[in-house]
Structures are given as structure tokens and as C-alpha cells.
Scaffold this motif. Structure first.
Motif, PDB file in Angstrom:
ATOM      1  N   LEU A  12       0.874  -1.186   0.000  1.00 31.70           N
ATOM      2  CA  LEU A  12       0.000   0.000   0.000  1.00 31.70           C
ATOM      3  C   LEU A  12       0.907   1.232   0.000  1.00 31.70           C
ATOM      4  N   GLY A  13       0.626   2.192  -0.870  1.00 26.65           N
ATOM      5  CA  GLY A  13       1.523   3.350  -0.979  1.00 26.65           C
ATOM      6  C   GLY A  13       2.705   2.996  -1.862  1.00 26.65           C
ATOM      7  N   CYS A  14       2.429   2.210  -2.913  1.00 26.86           N
ATOM      8  CA  CYS A  14       3.496   1.615  -3.732  1.00 26.86           C
ATOM      9  C   CYS A  14       4.300   2.625  -4.542  1.00 26.86           C
ATOM     10  N   THR A  15       3.753   3.830  -4.747  1.00 29.98           N
ATOM     11  CA  THR A  15       4.459   4.806  -5.585  1.00 29.98           C
ATOM     12  C   THR A  15       5.412   5.695  -4.789  1.00 29.98           C
ATOM     13  N   GLY A  16       5.293   5.711  -3.463  1.00 28.57           N
ATOM     14  CA  GLY A  16       6.067   6.626  -2.621  1.00 28.57           C
ATOM     15  C   GLY A  16       7.489   6.136  -2.371  1.00 28.57           C
ATOM     16  N   ALA A  17       8.242   6.929  -1.610  1.00 27.50           N
ATOM     17  CA  ALA A  17       9.645   6.608  -1.327  1.00 27.50           C
ATOM     18  C   ALA A  17       9.756   5.270  -0.585  1.00 27.50           C
ATOM     19  N   VAL A  18       8.928   5.083   0.439  1.00 27.27           N
ATOM     20  CA  VAL A  18       8.977   3.843   1.216  1.00 27.27           C
ATOM     21  C   VAL A  18       8.416   2.683   0.390  1.00 27.27           C
ATOM     22  N   GLY A  19       7.323   2.938  -0.342  1.00 24.02           N
ATOM     23  CA  GLY A  19       6.733   1.903  -1.198  1.00 24.02           C
ATOM     24  C   GLY A  19       7.740   1.392  -2.218  1.00 24.02           C
ATOM     25  N   ALA A  39      -2.269   2.351  -4.382  1.00 27.04           N
ATOM     26  CA  ALA A  39      -1.950   3.741  -4.012  1.00 27.04           C
ATOM     27  C   ALA A  39      -3.243   4.548  -4.022  1.00 27.04           C
ATOM     28  N   SER A  40      -3.152   5.844  -4.282  1.00 24.79           N
ATOM     29  CA  SER A  40      -4.362   6.684  -4.234  1.00 24.79           C
ATOM     30  C   SER A  40      -5.234   6.421  -5.460  1.00 24.79           C
ATOM     31  N   ASP A  41      -6.430   6.961  -5.424  1.00 22.01           N
ATOM     32  CA  ASP A  41      -7.356   6.786  -6.554  1.00 22.01           C
ATOM     33  C   ASP A  41      -6.784   7.382  -7.843  1.00 22.01           C
ATOM     34  N   ILE A  42      -5.900   8.354  -7.699  1.00 19.33           N
ATOM     35  CA  ILE A  42      -5.305   8.986  -8.903  1.00 19.33           C
ATOM     36  C   ILE A  42      -4.385   7.984  -9.611  1.00 19.33           C
ATOM     37  N   SER A  43      -3.720   7.134  -8.841  1.00 11.71           N
ATOM     38  CA  SER A  43      -2.805   6.147  -9.438  1.00 11.71           C
ATOM     39  C   SER A  43      -3.516   4.853  -9.828  1.00 11.71           C
ATOM     40  N   ALA A  44      -4.653   4.595  -9.186  1.00 10.58           N
ATOM     41  CA  ALA A  44      -5.333   3.300  -9.384  1.00 10.58           C
ATOM     42  C   ALA A  44      -5.738   3.105 -10.840  1.00 10.58           C
ATOM     43  N   GLY A  84       3.202   1.739   3.159  1.00  8.36           N
ATOM     44  CA  GLY A  84       4.040   2.940   3.078  1.00  8.36           C
ATOM     45  C   GLY A  84       3.137   4.104   2.722  1.00  8.36           C
ATOM     46  N   LEU A  85       1.961   4.134   3.364  1.00  6.37           N
ATOM     47  CA  LEU A  85       0.957   5.156   3.037  1.00  6.37           C
ATOM     48  C   LEU A  85       1.261   6.485   3.706  1.00  6.37           C
ATOM     49  N   ASP A  86       0.913   7.526   3.029  1.00  8.26           N
ATOM     50  CA  ASP A  86       0.937   8.871   3.593  1.00  8.26           C
ATOM     51  C   ASP A  86       0.163   8.846   4.914  1.00  8.26           C
ATOM     52  N   ASN A 107       4.548   1.390   8.235  1.00  7.87           N
ATOM     53  CA  ASN A 107       5.625   2.366   8.471  1.00  7.87           C
ATOM     54  C   ASN A 107       5.100   3.676   9.029  1.00  7.87           C
ATOM     55  N   SER A 108       3.800   3.836   9.065  1.00  7.97           N
ATOM     56  CA  SER A 108       3.236   5.153   9.368  1.00  7.97           C
ATOM     57  C   SER A 108       3.074   5.375  10.867  1.00  7.97           C
ATOM     58  N   LYS A 109       2.957   6.637  11.218  1.00  7.13           N
ATOM     59  CA  LYS A 109       2.932   7.000  12.646  1.00  7.13           C
ATOM     60  C   LYS A 109       1.591   6.691  13.318  1.00  7.13           C
ATOM     61  N   VAL A 180      17.017  14.109   3.106  1.00  7.52           N
ATOM     62  CA  VAL A 180      15.828  14.594   2.389  1.00  7.52           C
ATOM     63  C   VAL A 180      14.870  13.451   2.022  1.00  7.52           C
ATOM     64  N   SER A 181      15.373  12.234   1.834  1.00  5.99           N
ATOM     65  CA  SER A 181      14.470  11.132   1.468  1.00  5.99           C
ATOM     66  C   SER A 181      13.492  10.805   2.592  1.00  5.99           C
ATOM     67  N   GLY A 182      13.778  11.292   3.791  1.00  5.83           N
ATOM     68  CA  GLY A 182      12.869  11.088   4.920  1.00  5.83           C
ATOM     69  C   GLY A 182      11.554  11.830   4.745  1.00  5.83           C
ATOM     70  N   ALA A 183      11.528  12.801   3.835  1.00  4.62           N
ATOM     71  CA  ALA A 183      10.293  13.566   3.610  1.00  4.62           C
ATOM     72  C   ALA A 183       9.525  13.027   2.416  1.00  4.62           C
ATOM     73  N   GLY A 184       9.878  11.830   1.941  1.00  2.00           N
ATOM     74  CA  GLY A 184       9.177  11.253   0.788  1.00  2.00           C
ATOM     75  C   GLY A 184       9.600  11.929  -0.493  1.00  2.00           C
ATOM     76  N   TYR A 185       8.913  11.574  -1.612  1.00  3.98           N
ATOM     77  CA  TYR A 185       9.258  12.175  -2.904  1.00  3.98           C
ATOM     78  C   TYR A 185       8.110  13.056  -3.393  1.00  3.98           C
ATOM     79  N   HIS A 324      20.319   4.123   8.009  1.00  6.78           N
ATOM     80  CA  HIS A 324      19.671   4.373   6.714  1.00  6.78           C
ATOM     81  C   HIS A 324      18.170   4.542   6.938  1.00  6.78           C
ATOM     82  N   ASN A 325      17.655   5.720   6.620  1.00  5.17           N
ATOM     83  CA  ASN A 325      16.260   6.007   6.993  1.00  5.17           C
ATOM     84  C   ASN A 325      15.218   5.230   6.206  1.00  5.17           C
ATOM     85  N   THR A 326      15.461   4.959   4.905  1.00  7.65           N
ATOM     86  CA  THR A 326      14.394   4.238   4.192  1.00  7.65           C
ATOM     87  C   THR A 326      14.580   2.719   4.273  1.00  7.65           C
TER      88      THR A 326
HETATM   89  N1  NAP Z   1      10.673   8.341   3.907  1.00  7.91           N
HETATM   90  C1  NAP Z   1      11.117   7.834   5.066  1.00  7.91           C
HETATM   91  O1  NAP Z   1      12.329   7.774   5.323  1.00  7.91           O
HETATM   92  C2  NAP Z   1      10.150   7.273   6.077  1.00  7.91           C
HETATM   93  C3  NAP Z   1      10.687   6.622   7.188  1.00  7.91           C
HETATM   94  C4  NAP Z   1       9.826   6.076   8.137  1.00  7.91           C
HETATM   95  C5  NAP Z   1       8.476   6.206   7.974  1.00  7.91           C
HETATM   96  N2  NAP Z   1       7.959   6.877   6.911  1.00  7.91           N
HETATM   97  C6  NAP Z   1       6.485   6.937   6.804  1.00  7.91           C
HETATM   98  O2  NAP Z   1       6.079   6.081   5.741  1.00  7.91           O
HETATM   99  C7  NAP Z   1       4.942   6.631   5.066  1.00  7.91           C
HETATM  100  C8  NAP Z   1       5.265   6.846   3.598  1.00  7.91           C
HETATM  101  O3  NAP Z   1       6.324   7.788   3.501  1.00  7.91           O
HETATM  102  P1  NAP Z   1       6.963   8.185   2.100  1.00  7.91           P
HETATM  103  O4  NAP Z   1       8.157   8.977   2.448  1.00  7.91           O
HETATM  104  O5  NAP Z   1       7.100   7.000   1.247  1.00  7.91           O
HETATM  105  O6  NAP Z   1       5.788   9.142   1.494  1.00  7.91           O
HETATM  106  P2  NAP Z   1       5.488   9.503  -0.035  1.00  7.91           P
HETATM  107  O7  NAP Z   1       6.699   9.359  -0.862  1.00  7.91           O
HETATM  108  O8  NAP Z   1       4.786  10.809   0.017  1.00  7.91           O
HETATM  109  O9  NAP Z   1       4.413   8.358  -0.494  1.00  7.91           O
HETATM  110  C9  NAP Z   1       3.081   8.327  -0.017  1.00  7.91           C
HETATM  111  C10 NAP Z   1       2.291   7.183  -0.647  1.00  7.91           C
HETATM  112  O10 NAP Z   1       0.946   7.264  -0.136  1.00  7.91           O
HETATM  113  C11 NAP Z   1       0.044   7.209  -1.246  1.00  7.91           C
HETATM  114  N3  NAP Z   1      -1.177   7.980  -0.978  1.00  7.91           N
HETATM  115  C12 NAP Z   1      -1.307   9.311  -0.815  1.00  7.91           C
HETATM  116  N4  NAP Z   1      -2.608   9.644  -0.605  1.00  7.91           N
HETATM  117  C13 NAP Z   1      -3.320   8.489  -0.683  1.00  7.91           C
HETATM  118  C14 NAP Z   1      -4.704   8.173  -0.566  1.00  7.91           C
HETATM  119  N5  NAP Z   1      -5.626   9.112  -0.357  1.00  7.91           N
HETATM  120  N6  NAP Z   1      -5.074   6.874  -0.678  1.00  7.91           N
HETATM  121  C15 NAP Z   1      -4.152   5.901  -0.900  1.00  7.91           C
HETATM  122  N7  NAP Z   1      -2.813   6.137  -1.030  1.00  7.91           N
HETATM  123  C16 NAP Z   1      -2.409   7.419  -0.907  1.00  7.91           C
HETATM  124  C17 NAP Z   1       0.793   7.814  -2.415  1.00  7.91           C
HETATM  125  O11 NAP Z   1       0.189   7.384  -3.631  1.00  7.91           O
HETATM  126  P3  NAP Z   1      -0.021   8.361  -4.904  1.00  7.91           P
HETATM  127  O12 NAP Z   1       1.286   8.378  -5.650  1.00  7.91           O
HETATM  128  O13 NAP Z   1      -1.101   7.688  -5.677  1.00  7.91           O
HETATM  129  O14 NAP Z   1      -0.419   9.702  -4.363  1.00  7.91           O
HETATM  130  C18 NAP Z   1       2.199   7.229  -2.165  1.00  7.91           C
HETATM  131  O15 NAP Z   1       2.243   5.928  -2.711  1.00  7.91           O
HETATM  132  C19 NAP Z   1       4.597   7.929   5.798  1.00  7.91           C
HETATM  133  O16 NAP Z   1       3.604   7.684   6.738  1.00  7.91           O
HETATM  134  C20 NAP Z   1       5.917   8.316   6.454  1.00  7.91           C
HETATM  135  O17 NAP Z   1       5.752   9.111   7.580  1.00  7.91           O
HETATM  136  C21 NAP Z   1       8.759   7.405   5.938  1.00  7.91           C
END
Ligand code: NAP
Length: 348
Positions: A12-19, A39-44, A84-86, A107-109, A180-185, A324-326
Motif C-alpha cells: 500500500l503506498g506503492c508509488t512513494g519513497a517507502v513503497g 496507491a491513491s485513486d489517482i494512481s489506481a 508505506g501510506l501517507d 511504516n506510518s505513525k 531529504v528522502s525522509g520527507a518522501g518524494y 539508513h532512513n528508508t
Molecule cells: N521516507 C522515510 O524515510 C520514512 C521513514 C519512516 C516512515 N515513513 C512513513 O512512511 C509513510 C510513507 O512515507 P513516504 O516517504 O514513502 O511518502 P510519499 O513518498 O509521500 O508516499 C506516499 C504514498 O501514499 C500514497 N497515498 C497518498 N494519498 C493516498 C490516498 N488518499 N489513498 C491511498 N494512497 C495514498 C501515495 O500514492 P499516490 O502516488 O497515488 O499519491 C504514495 O504511494 C509515511 O507515513 C511516512 O511518515 C517514511
């Protein structure tokens, strides 16, 4: 092991940094294969390779690139769902799937501090996995949620756990330098971070000040009793791509010598899981280490590194730490949790 014998998993959240990191690490995993992504409805409805802005250095695994992205309300054929959902949406979506009988490895809070949700670093507190049995969803459908900590919390907790266990802790002060990768992409705009330091990361200090107390807590009578020491954290975003570095000062309950503390770092048990690093916590007696460029991929990104333990004029000791954060701080941590769950038969 034959591909078809592997356990099917969804991301879940397959397009994001963690996904993306989850999909990359699971690309050649001995137990798991990714068979569904959402992922979100926009990606589905879109083919994964056409939708994702792939940022991993390895190619998208062949088995994933042609998958059609699902909605986060669809049924899955897989029992284990990595999340790896937002965090704006993770809370409800993860509960939805736990209710339906899936094992959600998050992975989410959102659920980390819930009383019946394990917040796990397996080498530190695998006994807390027992909390799963307290979850209503587990009793009803076999579904549950487990979480891994915030990416900076993991580094701090792995560094301090041996000290806590042997000598106790009274006070901890930590200043982070987070990638910076800690803030996602795409995360923080390049104009805001190149040649710069940003001295604030939303909600981060609170997570680092509270999560270690749950992780170091004792599990008894079906609940976690939190550890009793205080942490003060200051968090900075720095122009590093991957890996969180931190300066940590700490005061112990029982006084200890430098050698005794360094010796304790080597006392981690290797859990023997596929993603377990050979060395959980690596110590450098070198003031120039650890560094993100040199130490990020130690133990395939699962080893936490520390260096230069020295006396502190305010608390007892100070030390540099890095992870390593991710990987250790997110995707690798979730995969390690899932490996533990399978090995110890938590899946109904
Ligand atoms: N980056 C890190 O180092 C790190 C470390 C520990 C924990 N985390 C946690 O892991 C989670 C993901 O972080 P990330 O950095 O990978 O974030 P990210 O790059 O912003 O990715 C977020 C993901 O959530 C999906 N998403 C957004 N809105 C959605 C919705 N309404 N319904 C379903 N899917 C939705 C996005 O899909 P779309 O592309 O379709 O929008 C994307 O796949 C967060 O909770 C973050 O706090 C991150």
C-alpha cells in the motif's frame, strides 16, 4: 525456494519513497513476493511502471512493473500488506484492512502509540509482538496492525538499547541531521535545502521523545509499561540524500566506563531472519565515523552505526549515531517485522 512457494504480499503506498524501497527490497526476497500494489485513486488503474517515478538504483522488479495499481479499498489476494501510506490516510486504510483479516505491517505513525499495537525493533522488543493477541480484529478476523518506529527513533533506540539494558538511562539529548528522502518524494524543494539546513521537521521531535519509551518498555500482563527516562530531541533537515545522522548525549542510572559501554554494543542477538544484519550495531572508535556516504549500506542498510563515544560535560556521555532512513528506518524494518511474524506463526 521456488517463486510459487513464496508468500504473496501487497504494498500500500506503492508509488512513494517507502513503497518503492519495499518493492525494491522484496524484488529478490527468499520468503515474500509482491503480487499486488495499491496507491491513491489517482494512481489506481494505471500500470505500475507507467505511474511510478522510480527512484531506486535497481530496475523495477519484473514481477511488479506490469501490475495494475489497485485502490486502497480493493480486496487483496495476499495476506500480508506492507504499508508505506501517507500518514494523512494511513490510519483509516490500515484499520480497514486489519478489520478484513489482513496482517498490516506499517511504516506510518498513526497506530504506533496505540496501546494494543506493537511498535517493534525485533532485536530490541520482539516480546511486544504478543500485543497482536489483544487486537479485536485478530480475535474476529485474524487481521492486525504492527508498526515500526520513526526513522530517527530506530537509530537512537538501537544505539541506546544496550546501554539502557545494562546501565539504565536517566536523560537523553539528541540533535538529528536528517536526509531529504525522509520527507518522501519529491519532498522538500531543492531551493530550500541545497546549501542549507532547515531546523524543523513537523511532529518529529515528539515521535523521537516518546517512541523509545514504548519500545524499551516491559511487556507484562498483556500491556507495555513504558520506560521511565526523559528524552529531548532537536531535528534538522540537511542536504543528504539518504541516512539520518545524530549527536546523542546520555546520562546513565548506573555509572559505567567507556569500555563497558562499548562492550555492550556488541551484545545484540542476531535473530537469524533473512533481513537480519550480521552486526546490528557497529561501533567505530574513530571521530570521523559514521558518515552517510560511507556507512549507509552497511549490513545492506540494516546495520546502525555509532562512533566516538566520549565524555560529555553536561550528561555522562556523548556519541555519534547513524542509520539508513528508508531501509533500517522504514522498508527494511517492516520486512524484518514481517519475517518475524511468519517465523513465529502470528499469521492466522
Ligand atoms: N521516507 C522515510 O524515510 C520514512 C521513514 C519512516 C516512515 N515513513 C512513513 O512512511 C509513510 C510513507 O512515507 P513516504 O516517504 O514513502 O511518502 P510519499 O513518498 O509521500 O508516499 C506516499 C504514498 O501514499 C500514497 N497515498 C497518498 N494519498 C493516498 C490516498 N488518499 N489513498 C491511498 N494512497 C495514498 C501515495 O500514492 P499516490 O502516488 O497515488 O499519491 C504514495 O504511494 C509515511 O507515513 C511516512 O511518515 C517514511
Amino acid at each position: 525456494m521456488n517463486l510459487s512457494n513464496k508468500i504473496k504480499t501487497g504494498v500500500l503506498g506503492c508509488t512513494g519513497a517507502v513503497g518503492q524501497k519495499l518493492i525494491s527490497l522484496l524484488g529478490n526476497h527468499p520468503l515474500f513476493e509482491v503480487t499486488e500494489v495499491a496507491a491513491s485513486d489517482i494512481s489506481a488503474g494505471i500500470k505500475y511502471s507507467e505511474r511510478v517515478n522510480w527512484k531506486e538504483s535497481s530496475d523495477i522488479p519484473k514481477s511488479v512493473k506490469d501490475l495494475t495499481i489497485k485502490k486502497c479499498s480493493d480486496e487483496f489476494d495476499s495476506k500480508i500488506l506492507f504499508s508505506g501510506l501517507d500518514s494523512n490516510v494511513a490510519g483509516e486504510i490500515e484499520e480497514f484492512y486489519a478489520n478484513k483479516g489482513y496482517a498490516v505491517v506499517s511504516n506510518s505513525k498513526n497506530h504506533r502509540m496505540s496501546a494494543d499495537v506493537p511498535l517493534i525493533i525485533p532485536e530490541v522488543n520482539h516480546s511486544h509482538f504478543e500485543l497482536i493477541h489483544k487486537q479485536q480484529t485478530y480475535k474476529k478476523s485474524g487481521g492486525f496492525i504492527v508498526t515500526n518506529p520513526n526513522c530517527s527513533t530506530v537509530v537512537l533506540a538501537v544505539t541506546l538499547y544496550p546501554v539502557y539494558k545494562k546501565f539504565g538511562l536517566k536523560k537523553v539529548m539528541v540533535t538529528t541531521m536528517q536526509a531529504v528522502s525522509g520527507a518522501g518524494y519529491p519532498g522538500i524543494p531543492s531551493m530550500d535545502i541545497l546549501g542549507n539546513v532547515v531546523p524543523y521537521i513537523k511532529d518529529e521531535e515528539d515521535k523521537i521523545e516518546t517512541e523509545p519509551l514504548k519500545i524499551f518498555g516491559t511487556f507484562s500482563g498483556g500491556a507495555v509499561k513504558f520506560a521511565d527516562f526523559i528524552i529531548s530531541a532537536s531535528c534538522n533537515r540537511v542536504p543528504v540524500r539518504d541516512g539520518h545522522t545524530m549527536s546523542v548525549s546520555f546520562e546513565t542510572e548506573k555509572k559505567a566506563s567507556k569500555n563497558e559501554i562499548i562492550k555492550s554494543f556488541g551484545e545484540y542477538e542476531n535473530l537469524g531472519l533473512p533481513s537480519s544484519p550480521e552486526v546490528v550495531l557497529r561501533y567505530f572508535d574513530n571521530p570521523f565515523r559514521p558518515q552517510p556516504l560511507l556507512d549507509g549500506m552497511t549490513g545492506n542498510g540494516m546495520t546502525v552505526s555509532a562512533g566516538n563515544l566520549r565524555e560529555c560535560n553536561i550528561l555522562d556521555w556523548k556519541i555519534n549515531a547513524f542509520g539508513h532512513n528508508t531501509i533500517r528506518g522504514a522498508a527494511g524494518a517492516a520486512i524484518l517485522n514481517a519475517e518475524y511474524l511468519v517465523k513465529n506463526k502470528f499469521l492466522k
